[in-house]
Scaffold this motif. Structure first.
Motif, mmCIF file in Angstrom:
data_model
loop_
_atom_site.group_PDB
_atom_site.id
_atom_site.type_symbol
_atom_site.label_atom_id
_atom_site.label_comp_id
_atom_site.label_asym_id
_atom_site.label_seq_id
_atom_site.Cartn_x
_atom_site.Cartn_y
_atom_site.Cartn_z
ATOM 1 N N HIS A 141 -8.539 4.494 13.049
ATOM 2 C CA HIS A 141 -9.929 4.036 13.038
ATOM 3 C C HIS A 141 -10.110 2.979 11.947
ATOM 4 N N ILE A 142 -10.862 1.949 12.265
ATOM 5 C CA ILE A 142 -11.082 0.864 11.312
ATOM 6 C C ILE A 142 -12.568 0.546 11.219
ATOM 7 N N VAL A 143 -13.089 0.529 9.990
ATOM 8 C CA VAL A 143 -14.448 0.069 9.719
ATOM 9 C C VAL A 143 -14.326 -1.332 9.133
ATOM 10 N N ALA A 144 -14.750 -2.329 9.888
ATOM 11 C CA ALA A 144 -14.710 -3.720 9.439
ATOM 12 C C ALA A 144 -16.119 -4.115 9.032
ATOM 13 N N ILE A 145 -16.279 -4.520 7.785
ATOM 14 C CA ILE A 145 -17.609 -4.851 7.295
ATOM 15 C C ILE A 145 -17.570 -6.167 6.505
ATOM 16 N N HIS A 146 -17.868 -7.246 7.222
ATOM 17 C CA HIS A 146 -17.943 -8.569 6.594
ATOM 18 C C HIS A 146 -18.713 -9.503 7.518
ATOM 19 N N ASP A 147 -18.759 -10.785 7.189
ATOM 20 C CA ASP A 147 -19.619 -11.720 7.908
ATOM 21 C C ASP A 147 -19.197 -11.943 9.360
ATOM 22 N N THR A 148 -17.918 -11.831 9.646
ATOM 23 C CA THR A 148 -17.422 -12.087 11.010
ATOM 24 C C THR A 148 -16.617 -10.890 11.513
ATOM 25 N N ALA A 149 -17.098 -9.701 11.254
ATOM 26 C CA ALA A 149 -16.379 -8.484 11.648
ATOM 27 C C ALA A 149 -16.188 -8.424 13.160
ATOM 28 N N ARG A 150 -14.955 -8.149 13.586
ATOM 29 C CA ARG A 150 -14.661 -8.038 15.021
ATOM 30 C C ARG A 150 -13.393 -7.220 15.210
ATOM 31 N N ARG A 151 -13.169 -6.787 16.455
ATOM 32 C CA ARG A 151 -11.977 -6.007 16.773
ATOM 33 C C ARG A 151 -10.747 -6.903 16.762
ATOM 34 N N LEU A 152 -9.701 -6.446 16.089
ATOM 35 C CA LEU A 152 -8.445 -7.183 16.031
ATOM 36 C C LEU A 152 -7.319 -6.474 16.769
ATOM 37 N N HIS A 153 -7.409 -5.152 16.892
ATOM 38 C CA HIS A 153 -6.345 -4.369 17.532
ATOM 39 C C HIS A 153 -6.951 -3.533 18.658
ATOM 40 N N SER A 154 -6.465 -3.728 19.850
ATOM 41 C CA SER A 154 -7.040 -3.038 21.018
ATOM 42 C C SER A 154 -6.758 -1.544 21.022
ATOM 43 N N ASP A 157 -4.982 -6.560 5.019
ATOM 44 C CA ASP A 157 -4.503 -5.231 5.395
ATOM 45 C C ASP A 157 -4.879 -4.893 6.832
ATOM 46 N N SER A 158 -6.081 -5.312 7.232
ATOM 47 C CA SER A 158 -6.567 -4.973 8.577
ATOM 48 C C SER A 158 -5.779 -5.681 9.658
ATOM 49 N N ALA A 191 2.165 -3.612 11.122
ATOM 50 C CA ALA A 191 3.226 -2.743 10.610
ATOM 51 C C ALA A 191 2.673 -1.758 9.587
ATOM 52 N N GLN A 192 1.801 -2.234 8.718
ATOM 53 C CA GLN A 192 1.212 -1.366 7.702
ATOM 54 C C GLN A 192 0.276 -0.342 8.331
ATOM 55 N N LEU A 193 -0.499 -0.770 9.305
ATOM 56 C CA LEU A 193 -1.404 0.156 9.991
ATOM 57 C C LEU A 193 -0.614 1.257 10.693
ATOM 58 N N ALA A 194 0.515 0.877 11.284
ATOM 59 C CA ALA A 194 1.352 1.870 11.957
ATOM 60 C C ALA A 194 1.998 2.811 10.946
ATOM 61 N N LYS A 195 2.431 2.271 9.815
ATOM 62 C CA LYS A 195 3.094 3.083 8.797
ATOM 63 C C LYS A 195 2.188 4.196 8.296
ATOM 64 N N TYR A 196 0.908 3.876 8.100
ATOM 65 C CA TYR A 196 -0.024 4.869 7.588
ATOM 66 C C TYR A 196 -0.879 5.495 8.678
ATOM 67 N N MET A 244 0.843 -1.193 0.000
ATOM 68 C CA MET A 244 0.000 0.000 0.000
ATOM 69 C C MET A 244 0.877 1.240 0.000
ATOM 70 N N SER A 245 0.440 2.287 -0.661
ATOM 71 C CA SER A 245 1.198 3.531 -0.710
ATOM 72 C C SER A 245 0.244 4.707 -0.576
ATOM 73 N N GLU A 246 0.800 5.893 -0.377
ATOM 74 C CA GLU A 246 -0.028 7.081 -0.204
ATOM 75 C C GLU A 246 -0.900 7.348 -1.422
ATOM 76 N N LYS A 247 -0.400 6.992 -2.610
ATOM 77 C CA LYS A 247 -1.177 7.256 -3.813
ATOM 78 C C LYS A 247 -2.439 6.394 -3.868
#
Length: 298
Positions: free
Chosen positions: A32-45, A18-19, A23-28, A1-4
């Motif tokens: 805030h994360i919007v998780a939208i799928h059949d088993t959406a749940r919190r992954l990062h406290s 990606d979710s 490391a990628q989440l920290a880089k960018y 993933m890149s800024e572009k």
């Protein structure tokens, strides 16, 4: 993933992988994360989450969550947060939510907003049911939703930069279209989409041609499998702080007051299944008993 690959400043769309990538989440600097799928749940406290339980089905009602997602995303961006919207593949559900937000935060139509997302994420391709919901959102609700969003968030901090970014993304989209690096889902039947966007099945003629091409000199070769998976890098990370509750008239969840440890969850809208008539059910039971007796007798 890149800024572009960001859709708007501070707004990204990606997939499940990606979710999970800390490391990628920290880089960018995803907050805030919007998780939208059949088993959406919190992954990062340490992230704000909005979890929407929804299937990638044309019958799934996503439009009932548009306002809730808009509040979550807009409030985060106004506070200089970076949002990642993700589903499983980053093609349909997450893209639909991103398009609905862009329509609400700007004056773009749903088709123009989809082009903005595709310019950053070429595989963006909501299913036909979600496209219809976006069209109905534009026809019936968009004026009221834009008014509601401006009244609740009167700040103009994002207006100019979003307008400039959308204009840039639309220009980029046209360039990608001309260079055949992206398509609008209109590839001819039997032709392979250059980006994997189209979900078009090949015609009988193309399948026969492909089958013939696999057999030469009397040697049968197994057909090669072309991957239709999205690109590894997301085109705009999407963030969510919780899950959306079932839609109720007059109900409101104040996302702006949610803490980092809070989470919301939205259930999947059940799909209607036809009931089995009593006569049919009785016939099935009798048939089952007869079969069991025959097996026992043998």
């Amino acid at each position: 993933m890149s800024e572009k690959e960001s859709v708007l400043p501070g707004l990204y769309v990606g997939n499940y992988r990606d979710s999970k990538d800390s490391a990628q989440l920290a880089k960018y600097k995803i907050s805030h994360i919007v998780a939208i799928h059949d088993t959406a749940r919190r992954l990062h406290s340490d992230k704000h989450y909005l979890c929407v339980m929804a299937s990638d089905s044309p019958d799934q009602n996503l439009s009932q969550y548009f306002s809730l997602c808009n509040d979550f995303i807009h409030a985060a961006r106004l506070r200089d947060g970076n949002v990642l919207i993700h589903c499983l593949a980053g093609m349909s559900r997450s893209v639909t939510v991103a398009v609905a937000y862009i329509m609400s935060a700007t004056n773009l139509s749903w088709k123009e907003a989809l082009k903005v997302v595709r310019a950053g994420r070429a595989v963006a391709n909501p299913n036909l049911g979600f496209q219809k919901q976006l069209q109905e959102f534009e026809t019936l609700r968009i004026i009221e939703e834009r008014r509601r969003l401006k009244e609740r968030y009167p700040s103009l901090a994002l207006v100019k930069q979003d307008e400039d970014q959308c204009a840039l993304m639309l220009d980029n989209y046209e360039q990608l279209l001309l260079s055949r690096n992206i398509c609008e889902g209109r590839c001819s039947m039997g032709e392979e989409c250059p980006t994997g966007v189209c979900r078009t099945a090949p015609t009988r003629r193309s399948r026969r041609r492909s089958s013939r091409s696999q057999t030469t000199d009397g040697v049968s070769r197994s057909p090669s499998t072309s991957s239709l998976r999205p690109r590894s890098g997301p085109a705009g990370l999407r963030s969510y702080t919780g899950s959306a509750p079932p839609s109720r008239s007059g109900s409101r969840v104040d996302i702006s007051q949610a803490g980092t440890s809070e989470s919301l969850t939205a259930p999947v809208t059940p799909l209607n299944s036809p009931p089995v008539s009593p006569k049919r059910l009785g016939a099935l039971q009798i048939s089952s008993q007869v079969t069991l007796k025959e097996v026992a007798g043998s």
